[in-house]
Design a protein around this motif. Structure first.
Motif, PDB file in Angstrom:
ATOM      1  N   LEU A 159      -0.952  -5.692   4.903  1.00 12.22           N
ATOM      2  CA  LEU A 159      -1.665  -6.491   3.905  1.00 12.22           C
ATOM      3  C   LEU A 159      -2.070  -5.636   2.709  1.00 12.22           C
ATOM      4  O   LEU A 159      -1.916  -6.040   1.564  1.00 12.22           O
ATOM      5  N   HIS A 160      -2.580  -4.443   2.991  1.00 12.48           N
ATOM      6  CA  HIS A 160      -2.993  -3.538   1.915  1.00 12.48           C
ATOM      7  C   HIS A 160      -1.809  -3.150   1.039  1.00 12.48           C
ATOM      8  O   HIS A 160      -1.913  -3.143  -0.193  1.00 12.48           O
ATOM      9  N   SER A 161      -0.682  -2.845   1.653  1.00  7.89           N
ATOM     10  CA  SER A 161       0.472  -2.410   0.861  1.00  7.89           C
ATOM     11  C   SER A 161       1.010  -3.532  -0.015  1.00  7.89           C
ATOM     12  O   SER A 161       1.440  -3.289  -1.143  1.00  7.89           O
ATOM     13  N   ASN A 162       0.975  -4.758   0.467  1.00  4.14           N
ATOM     14  CA  ASN A 162       1.474  -5.868  -0.337  1.00  4.14           C
ATOM     15  C   ASN A 162       0.510  -6.265  -1.447  1.00  4.14           C
ATOM     16  O   ASN A 162       0.940  -6.627  -2.535  1.00  4.14           O
ATOM     17  N   ILE A 163      -0.786  -6.193  -1.185  1.00  6.92           N
ATOM     18  CA  ILE A 163      -1.754  -6.584  -2.212  1.00  6.92           C
ATOM     19  C   ILE A 163      -1.920  -5.500  -3.266  1.00  6.92           C
ATOM     20  O   ILE A 163      -1.971  -5.785  -4.461  1.00  6.92           O
TER      21      ILE A 163
END
Length: 160
Positions: A48-52
């Motif tokens: 989630l962190h990498s995509n956001i």
């Protein structure tokens, strides 16, 4: 929301939900009250962190942790789950492939690892040198904390 704090936020939300649901002691969720679930939560937080935040280097870590969590959970709870050393290069290969879609690096190692894993799954009579790989992975499965300690020491003491 600051994008730099999103990993910690997702991790805390995931762990908070895990422990809150655990307190309710819902019977059909009992198989998920284990350490592989925590690995899956950490992996999902990385993804989630990498995509956001658009920091796609974290995709590898997220897929690796999520894949290992799913594998260890499946190994314990499902009789049909494959317990073979080929699963580990397969998970790492998938992590390389998914990262390569966003960063354009790691495609070849991913394909090679997936090919090795598929070869290991499908061959009934393995070559003699596969016995060494099987012994190595059995040792790693038994002494994985030693591998973690060694890798941590390598990361600390490597030349920058």
């Amino acid at each position: 929301m600051k994008k730099t704090d999103s990993f910690a936020g997702f991790l805390l939300i995931g762990l908070g939900l895990y422990f809150l649901i655990r307190q309710f002691n819902i019977p059909f969720l009992n198989p998920f009250y284990s350490w592989p679930t925590i690995l899956m939560i950490i992996g999902a937080a990385f993804l989630l962190h990498s995509n956001i935040s658009r920091e796609f280097a974290n995709i590898f870590t997220g897929v690796l942790l999520l894949g290992l969590g799913v594998h260890f959970h499946g190994k314990v709870h499902y009789s049909f789950w494959i317990d073979h050393w080929g699963v580990y290069p397969f998970i790492i290969g998938i992590a390389f492939l998914l990262r390569s879609f966003k960063t354009k690096s790691g495609l070849l190692p991913g394909l090679i690892l997936i090919a090795v894993a598929i070869f290991a799954f499908l061959t009934t009579s393995n070559p003699i040198w596969f016995r060494f790989i099987n012994l190595l992975f059995n040792w790693i499965e038994n002494f994985w904390p030693v591998v973690l300690i060694g890798f941590g020491c390598y990361l600390i003491y490597k030349k920058r």
